[in-house]
Write a protein that holds these residues in place. Structure first.
Motif, PDB file in Angstrom:
ATOM      1  N   GLU A 142       0.843  -1.199   0.000  1.00  0.00           N
ATOM      2  CA  GLU A 142       0.000   0.000   0.000  1.00  0.00           C
ATOM      3  C   GLU A 142       0.880   1.251   0.000  1.00  0.00           C
ATOM      4  OE1 GLU A 142      -3.563   2.184   2.579  1.00  0.00           O
ATOM      5  OE2 GLU A 142      -2.825   0.194   3.174  1.00  0.00           O
ATOM      6  N   VAL A 143       0.522   2.189  -0.864  1.00  0.00           N
ATOM      7  CA  VAL A 143       1.267   3.436  -0.985  1.00  0.00           C
ATOM      8  C   VAL A 143       0.516   4.542  -0.250  1.00  0.00           C
ATOM      9  CG1 VAL A 143       2.172   5.174  -2.559  1.00  0.00           C
ATOM     10  CG2 VAL A 143       2.274   2.751  -3.191  1.00  0.00           C
ATOM     11  N   TYR A 144       1.192   5.168   0.687  1.00  0.00           N
ATOM     12  CA  TYR A 144       0.634   6.319   1.398  1.00  0.00           C
ATOM     13  C   TYR A 144       1.201   7.574   0.747  1.00  0.00           C
ATOM     14  CZ  TYR A 144      -0.701   2.958   5.011  1.00  0.00           C
ATOM     15  OH  TYR A 144      -1.252   1.899   5.696  1.00  0.00           O
ATOM     16  N   PRO A 145       0.375   8.357   0.078  1.00  0.00           N
ATOM     17  CA  PRO A 145       0.905   9.548  -0.602  1.00  0.00           C
ATOM     18  C   PRO A 145       1.451  10.556   0.395  1.00  0.00           C
ATOM     19  CG  PRO A 145      -1.496   9.557  -0.585  1.00  0.00           C
ATOM     20  CD  PRO A 145      -1.078   8.224  -0.058  1.00  0.00           C
ATOM     21  N   ALA A 146       2.313  11.420  -0.082  1.00  0.00           N
ATOM     22  CA  ALA A 146       2.845  12.485   0.778  1.00  0.00           C
ATOM     23  C   ALA A 146       1.688  13.322   1.307  1.00  0.00           C
ATOM     24  CB  ALA A 146       3.817  13.346  -0.019  1.00  0.00           C
ATOM     25  N   SER A 147       1.850  13.808   2.526  1.00  0.00           N
ATOM     26  CA  SER A 147       0.779  14.588   3.140  1.00  0.00           C
ATOM     27  C   SER A 147       0.513  15.861   2.339  1.00  0.00           C
ATOM     28  CB  SER A 147       1.152  14.946   4.583  1.00  0.00           C
ATOM     29  OG  SER A 147       2.340  15.731   4.617  1.00  0.00           O
ATOM     30  N   GLU A 148      -0.732  16.268   2.301  1.00  0.00           N
ATOM     31  CA  GLU A 148      -1.096  17.520   1.636  1.00  0.00           C
ATOM     32  C   GLU A 148      -0.925  18.649   2.639  1.00  0.00           C
ATOM     33  OE1 GLU A 148      -4.952  17.204  -0.027  1.00  0.00           O
ATOM     34  OE2 GLU A 148      -4.454  15.490  -1.307  1.00  0.00           O
ATOM     35  N   GLY A 149       0.193  19.289   2.588  1.00  0.00           N
ATOM     36  CA  GLY A 149       0.507  20.303   3.577  1.00  0.00           C
ATOM     37  C   GLY A 149       1.082  19.666   4.833  1.00  0.00           C
ATOM     38  N   ARG A 150       1.134  20.425   5.894  1.00  0.00           N
ATOM     39  CA  ARG A 150       1.764  19.959   7.122  1.00  0.00           C
ATOM     40  C   ARG A 150       0.745  19.283   8.039  1.00  0.00           C
ATOM     41  NH1 ARG A 150       5.401  24.649   9.626  1.00  0.00           N
ATOM     42  NH2 ARG A 150       3.349  25.651   9.812  1.00  0.00           N
ATOM     43  N   VAL A 151       1.191  18.188   8.651  1.00  0.00           N
ATOM     44  CA  VAL A 151       0.371  17.455   9.612  1.00  0.00           C
ATOM     45  C   VAL A 151       1.225  17.184  10.847  1.00  0.00           C
ATOM     46  CG1 VAL A 151      -1.057  16.395   7.828  1.00  0.00           C
ATOM     47  CG2 VAL A 151       1.013  15.227   8.605  1.00  0.00           C
ATOM     48  N   MET A 152       0.600  16.646  11.895  1.00  0.00           N
ATOM     49  CA  MET A 152       1.349  16.361  13.111  1.00  0.00           C
ATOM     50  C   MET A 152       2.351  15.226  12.892  1.00  0.00           C
ATOM     51  SD  MET A 152      -1.557  16.830  16.066  1.00  0.00           S
ATOM     52  CE  MET A 152      -0.638  15.817  17.220  1.00  0.00           C
ATOM     53  N   ALA A 153       3.520  15.377  13.485  1.00  0.00           N
ATOM     54  CA  ALA A 153       4.612  14.421  13.281  1.00  0.00           C
ATOM     55  C   ALA A 153       4.249  13.015  13.724  1.00  0.00           C
ATOM     56  CB  ALA A 153       5.854  14.901  14.033  1.00  0.00           C
ATOM     57  N   ASN A 154       3.410  12.880  14.758  1.00  0.00           N
ATOM     58  CA  ASN A 154       3.137  11.541  15.276  1.00  0.00           C
ATOM     59  C   ASN A 154       2.299  10.691  14.319  1.00  0.00           C
ATOM     60  OD1 ASN A 154       0.685  12.814  15.652  1.00  0.00           O
ATOM     61  ND2 ASN A 154       0.431  12.187  17.789  1.00  0.00           N
ATOM     62  N   GLN A 155       1.758  11.288  13.255  1.00  0.00           N
ATOM     63  CA  GLN A 155       0.976  10.516  12.290  1.00  0.00           C
ATOM     64  C   GLN A 155       1.839   9.674  11.356  1.00  0.00           C
ATOM     65  OE1 GLN A 155      -2.018  12.822  10.189  1.00  0.00           O
ATOM     66  NE2 GLN A 155      -2.406  14.111  11.987  1.00  0.00           N
ATOM     67  N   SER A 156       3.142   9.935  11.327  1.00  0.00           N
ATOM     68  CA  SER A 156       4.019   9.227  10.381  1.00  0.00           C
ATOM     69  C   SER A 156       3.994   7.720  10.601  1.00  0.00           C
ATOM     70  CB  SER A 156       5.451   9.753  10.495  1.00  0.00           C
ATOM     71  OG  SER A 156       5.966   9.549  11.801  1.00  0.00           O
ATOM     72  N   LEU A 157       3.825   7.283  11.846  1.00  0.00           N
ATOM     73  CA  LEU A 157       3.843   5.846  12.148  1.00  0.00           C
ATOM     74  C   LEU A 157       2.697   5.116  11.452  1.00  0.00           C
ATOM     75  CD1 LEU A 157       5.237   3.616  13.782  1.00  0.00           C
ATOM     76  CD2 LEU A 157       3.743   4.184  15.709  1.00  0.00           C
ATOM     77  N   GLY A 158       1.589   5.800  11.255  1.00  0.00           N
ATOM     78  CA  GLY A 158       0.435   5.180  10.618  1.00  0.00           C
ATOM     79  C   GLY A 158       0.516   5.102   9.115  1.00  0.00           C
ATOM     80  N   HIS A 159       1.610   5.558   8.524  1.00  0.00           N
ATOM     81  CA  HIS A 159       1.790   5.525   7.067  1.00  0.00           C
ATOM     82  C   HIS A 159       2.670   4.354   6.659  1.00  0.00           C
ATOM     83  CE1 HIS A 159       0.358   9.786   5.927  1.00  0.00           C
ATOM     84  NE2 HIS A 159      -0.065   9.518   7.146  1.00  0.00           N
ATOM     85  N   GLY A 160       2.379   3.193   7.200  1.00  0.00           N
ATOM     86  CA  GLY A 160       3.115   1.992   6.813  1.00  0.00           C
ATOM     87  C   GLY A 160       4.001   1.410   7.887  1.00  0.00           C
ATOM     88  N   GLY A 161       4.225   2.156   8.979  1.00  0.00           N
ATOM     89  CA  GLY A 161       5.060   1.631  10.058  1.00  0.00           C
ATOM     90  C   GLY A 161       6.192   2.562  10.440  1.00  0.00           C
ATOM     91  N   PRO A 162       7.078   2.101  11.326  1.00  0.00           N
ATOM     92  CA  PRO A 162       8.159   2.955  11.820  1.00  0.00           C
ATOM     93  C   PRO A 162       9.104   3.440  10.733  1.00  0.00           C
ATOM     94  CG  PRO A 162       8.475   0.657  12.498  1.00  0.00           C
ATOM     95  CD  PRO A 162       7.093   0.763  11.955  1.00  0.00           C
ATOM     96  N   GLY A 163       9.201   2.709   9.631  1.00  0.00           N
ATOM     97  CA  GLY A 163      10.057   3.145   8.533  1.00  0.00           C
ATOM     98  C   GLY A 163       9.619   4.464   7.936  1.00  0.00           C
ATOM     99  N   CYS A 164       8.331   4.820   8.078  1.00  0.00           N
ATOM    100  CA  CYS A 164       7.871   6.120   7.575  1.00  0.00           C
ATOM    101  C   CYS A 164       8.266   7.224   8.545  1.00  0.00           C
ATOM    102  CB  CYS A 164       6.368   6.105   7.348  1.00  0.00           C
ATOM    103  SG  CYS A 164       5.806   7.497   6.338  1.00  0.00           S
TER     104      CYS A 164
END
Length: 562
Positions: free
Chosen positions: A199-221
């Protein structure tokens, strides 16, 4: 006997090679020899003792000497068989326990992003720094995590990276720097691909909270997000969840923390971690340790920044406990810590075994507490959230260039840059885009700087130089960026023509061609004067020394009790 030896073996990195395992087993066998010999001596000793008593009573007859050596040989043969069984059993148990600990460790892909950051260049001794991203997950994906995390409406939801700390171990292993990022930091999350299902998680549209990165495929994001923001190459990650924090705190016997007043982290609406402590220093463990690490309501202004300070205090104390607490020399303590730690962790493939984790801990343990510096990424409020400031880039640069945050580094000579892969094109054929990044909070943006410097380049023969009319966010220092190795020579040629140092020429995937960003250090004039190198840690990073055991969290008066 066997269990005790296996514990010692695994806390020393486990049986990683047959010779090492055999050596460890021999050690266990030696203990077995002593135990078995002790038992045999006890039996023969009692027989000798009765003979001595008989002799004392006048019975001086003895059996013929001939058969006794044969009996000893039978005893030795029996002992050898028993030892062989003991040794074989020990070897099997050691191997199985080592594999059990390895099976405890969960692993995930290191980097799920598209762009990569080059590894740092080795120093004169051939050493390179080590960067590890430590992630605390708020996952409510198990019964234990749900019980500890609360908030039933979040059970089974996408996990958030509520704790993010970059641990930097210097190339010479003399010092360590830790940079925390508040979970509320606004930034752009890059495109990430989940390796399990594609599954591909596209780059965020604008700025979002940093803690959401984990939900974009796992700790590697989360790793990819940090690299995009900081330009720091990350070698490993280590992720731990709620239950892991509790179990590891229990295993070390508690971590001392301090509050300057009685605290109860709970407001009238029921918000808060539930932490309740009296004024002073107390060892926390179990659920109380987790409460400390999660507390916002009650510490200082109730923000995530205050929580980061409390986390630094906890980590500093844990380092001291691990160094000073003699009870951790107990095999049972070590076994429990090994068991809990391996079960609590998710790591990248580079740390996926007890041996690799032990080797890493061995390197980290070499750094003395007084050479450890804890910091928080400098930031400013944007509504209820925060964003990195110019000081944040200064902090990231110090880490990128392996400069100790405690200011105790010896002065390092400037490295001579390697020649570019491709030579520069003729000046008249070299395309350059010039952008204005002179904005500062105090003075705003210096108008017309992109046009002025583009005109200067044209005068000097770079006839394809053009100004970009858009205004960039602040760039503290003037920089020239290029997207690929074949344009490095062009970028350096532009830098040389304007007197910009080679250290300000950077490769970046954020540009499509050679791009000169006029920074806040060149707000006027046409002669560039490079600012002196400032290698001091910004005061806004709120540095805390690892040996400082006097730190105490300030309690908000609205959350105290009597």
């Amino acid at each position: 006997m066997t269990r005790s030896r296996v514990q010692g073996e695994d806390t020393n990195g486990g049986a990683t090679a047959a010779p090492e395992r055999e050596e460890a087993v021999r050690g266990d066998g030696d203990n077995g020899v002593n135990d078995i010999k002790g038992g045999i001596k006890g039996d023969t000793g009692s027989e000798t003792e009765s003979k001595t008593e008989a002799e004392a009573e006048g019975d001086t007859e003895r059996a013929p000497e001939g058969p006794r050596p044969r009996r000893r040989r039978r005893v030795l043969r029996w002992t050898a068989v028993v030892l062989a069984v003991v040794l074989a059993g020990t070897a099997g148990a050691g191997y199985l326990y080592y594999e059990h600990l390895n099976d405890n460790i969960k692993q995930d892909t290191l980097n799920l992003g598209d762009s990569k950051v080059a590894a740092p260049t080795p120093n004169a001794a051939g050493q390179t720094p080590l960067n590890i991203l430590v992630i605390g997950s708020d996952a409510r994906d198990s019964k234990e995590n749900q019980q500890l995390g609360g908030a039933r409406e979040t059970f089974g939801s996408t996990p958030l990276a509520d704790v993010q700390m970059l641990v930097h171990l210097s190339a010479d292993r003399s010092n360590m720097s830790v940079v925390s990022m508040p979970r509320d930091t606004l930034l752009e999350i890059p495109r990430c691909t989940d390796p399990e299902d594609g599954e591909v998680y596209p780059a965020s549209e604008g700025r979002v909270m940093a803690n959401q990165s984990l939900g974009h495929g796992g700790p590697g994001c989360a790793v990819a997000t940090w690299q995009e923001l900081t330009g720091i190459h990350i070698d490993h990650f280590v992720m731990v969840d709620f239950a892991g924090v509790v179990s590891m705190a229990d295993a070390v016997g508690g971590v001392p923390v301090c509050v300057d007043a009685n605290i109860h982290s709970r407001d009238a609406s029921g918000h808060g971690s539930g932490l309740k402590l009296a004024k002073g220093t107390h060892p926390v463990k179990g659920e109380q340790a987790l409460q400390w690490l999660r507390t916002r309501y009650g510490f200082e202004d109730g923000s995530d920044l205050a929580r980061a300070k409390a986390q630094h205090m906890y980590l500093n104390s844990m380092v001291r406990v691990l160094r000073e607490n003699a009870t951790l020399s107990s095999p049972n303590k070590l076994r429990r810590l090994a068991e809990e730690a391996t079960a609590a962790l998710t790591v990248d493939p580079g740390l996926d075994s007890v041996k690799k984790l032990y080797d890493l801990s061995d390197e980290l343990r070499e750094v003395k507490p007084e050479r450890i510096t804890m910091t928080t990424m400098p930031n400013r409020y944007v509504g209820a959230r925060v964003e990195p400031t110019e000081d944040a880039e200064q902090l990231f640069r110090l880490v990128r260039e392996d400069i100790a945050l405690d200011g105790r580094d010896k002065k390092k000579p400037d490295a001579e840059p390697q020649p570019p892969a491709d030579p520069a094109a003729p000046d008249a054929e070299l395309a350059v885009q010039v952008r204005n990044g002179t904005h500062t909070d105090e003075s705003g943006t210096a108008p017309g700087r992109a046009s002025t410097i583009a005109g200067l380049l044209v005068e000097r023969g770079f006839t394809k130089a053009v100004a970009d009319p858009s205004v960039l966010p602040s760039e503290k220092r003037t920089v020239i960026r290029y997207p690929s190795a074949d344009l490095e020579g062009d970028a350096r040629r532009v830098a040389k023509a304007l007197g910009i140092p080679a250290s300000s020429v950077k490769r970046s995937t954020d540009v499509s061609g050679v791009t000169l960003v006029v920074g806040a250090d060149w707000r006027e004039g046409t002669a560039y004067k490079a600012p002196g190198s400032d290698d001091r840690t910004p005061e806004s990073a709120e540095a805390l020394n690892g040996a400082d055991d006097s730190a105490c969290m300030h309690v908000n008066p609205g959350f105290t009790w009597s």
